[in-house]
Write an enzyme that holds these catalytic residues in place. Sequence first.
Site, short mmCIF file in Angstrom:
data_model
loop_
_atom_site.label_atom_id
_atom_site.label_comp_id
_atom_site.label_asym_id
_atom_site.label_seq_id
_atom_site.Cartn_x
_atom_site.Cartn_y
_atom_site.Cartn_z
N ARG A 108 -15.45 -38.05 -5.89
CA ARG A 108 -15.80 -36.66 -6.14
C ARG A 108 -14.85 -35.96 -7.10
O ARG A 108 -13.69 -36.38 -7.25
CB ARG A 108 -15.74 -35.86 -4.83
CG ARG A 108 -16.97 -35.98 -4.01
CD ARG A 108 -16.80 -35.25 -2.68
NE ARG A 108 -18.07 -35.21 -1.98
CZ ARG A 108 -18.21 -35.03 -0.68
NH1 ARG A 108 -17.13 -34.89 0.08
NH2 ARG A 108 -19.39 -34.98 -0.13
N LYS A 152 0.82 -1.22 0.00
CA LYS A 152 0.00 0.00 0.00
C LYS A 152 0.86 1.27 0.00
O LYS A 152 2.06 1.22 0.19
CB LYS A 152 -0.88 0.00 1.25
CG LYS A 152 -1.86 -1.13 1.29
CD LYS A 152 -2.95 -0.78 2.29
CE LYS A 152 -4.04 -1.83 2.42
NZ LYS A 152 -4.19 -2.82 1.40
N ASP A 157 3.87 -15.90 -7.42
CA ASP A 157 3.29 -15.91 -8.77
C ASP A 157 4.34 -16.29 -9.83
O ASP A 157 3.99 -16.68 -10.93
CB ASP A 157 2.71 -14.54 -9.12
CG ASP A 157 1.69 -14.06 -8.09
OD1 ASP A 157 1.16 -14.90 -7.34
OD2 ASP A 157 1.46 -12.83 -8.02
O1 F6P Z 1 1.14 -11.49 -5.77
C1 F6P Z 1 1.06 -12.42 -4.74
C2 F6P Z 1 -0.37 -12.70 -4.38
O2 F6P Z 1 -0.39 -13.66 -3.34
C3 F6P Z 1 -1.25 -13.14 -5.54
O3 F6P Z 1 -1.05 -14.49 -5.91
C4 F6P Z 1 -2.62 -12.86 -4.99
O4 F6P Z 1 -3.55 -12.62 -6.01
C5 F6P Z 1 -2.40 -11.59 -4.19
O5 F6P Z 1 -1.00 -11.53 -3.90
C6 F6P Z 1 -3.16 -11.51 -2.90
O6 F6P Z 1 -2.97 -10.26 -2.37
P1 F6P Z 1 -3.40 -9.82 -0.90
O7 F6P Z 1 -2.41 -10.44 0.05
O8 F6P Z 1 -3.32 -8.35 -0.94
O9 F6P Z 1 -4.77 -10.37 -0.68
#
Ligand code: F6P
Length: 354
Positions: free
Chosen positions: A177, A79, A142
Amino acid sequence: MTTRRLAVLTSGGDCAGLNAVIRAVTDHASGTHGWDVIGIKNGHLGLLEDPPQVIGLSMEAVRGDVLRTGGTLLGTTTKGDPFAFPDAAGKLHDRSGDVVAGLKRLGVNALVVIGGDGSMRLFHRLLDHSGIPWVGVPKTIDNDVPGTEYAVGFFTAVEVVGEAMDRLSSTAASHRRIMVLEVMGRDSGFLGLFGGLAGGADVILLPEFPYSLDDMTRHITALTDNRPSAVLVVAAEGIKRPPEDRRTDGSVGLAIARELQARTGFDARCTVLGHVQRGGSPAMFDRLLASAFGAKAVNLLAGGQTSRLVVWRGGVVTDIPISDAAKGPRFVGPDSELIRTARALGIYIGDTGR
Ligand code: F6P
């Protein structure tokens, strides 16, 4: 030679292995070069405080369990854009100059930024004309930072996905399932692809490739010969929602599970892994990557380099211009090795155009 003062900070979402990078940077800068090392707290936010928020780092401070622990001992942030920073009343101000001033006030003349592509873009913009030498270390579950095959934290998240699939597999078999596992990764499919393959998925849905519910249904019913057995589906969080789904938000994995249940007649459930993928002790490969990256970052700064990103390419740790990494994110290509593997194994991966 005057002692250099090196600062290290973590920026963006956390992951496993950040502390291992901080340890390697501290050990090499302090132990090998005799530099003074400090850690900036909470990413760039620590530099906007008065006085700047730092902790002293020494070889002693990074002994023991630091290598093994998850999260970041420095704290991090996603942020507070310093180019549009909100004051108490919510009014936005350009405080980018304050970040650089904070570093200068601390006497920092070498900086290591541990972050993803967004953080590399941010610090590239912040430090471009500052005269403060800096080097980036890629981290993210990611794995979407351009220029490096692997980023710190990715393989720990792959382990978490694989382990979750091991557990889902037995309960899926008991109840015959379909189990859908929704994984993170934002708009890139590396985590879904690596985790899905390692965990033995029958279907892997990635943001890069469109899927067809009809084709997926045919694939699943053929797999099970119209008799339900354990079916494992990995759905990356960034895939498009099924057009048939009227909801516009909520778990996309759940939407897929609902559609598959309706179409196949088999019971389907969804698990959303969420931040479990970001926490915990780093996998061994992440510790190796973190150690090699941390040492390389210090070597680059010691050699007078700046604005470089350390990267892993074919088993070699090397470096590229930060400007190349800032072009991110990167995506899974239709001809990448593991996409070819998934095709060869008969896994449904959607339309890769091949
Ligand atoms: O970029 C890392 C990540 O964990 C993504 O895989 C995911 O979409 C995002 O950050 C989640 O962000 P936050 O922790 O702000 O919910």
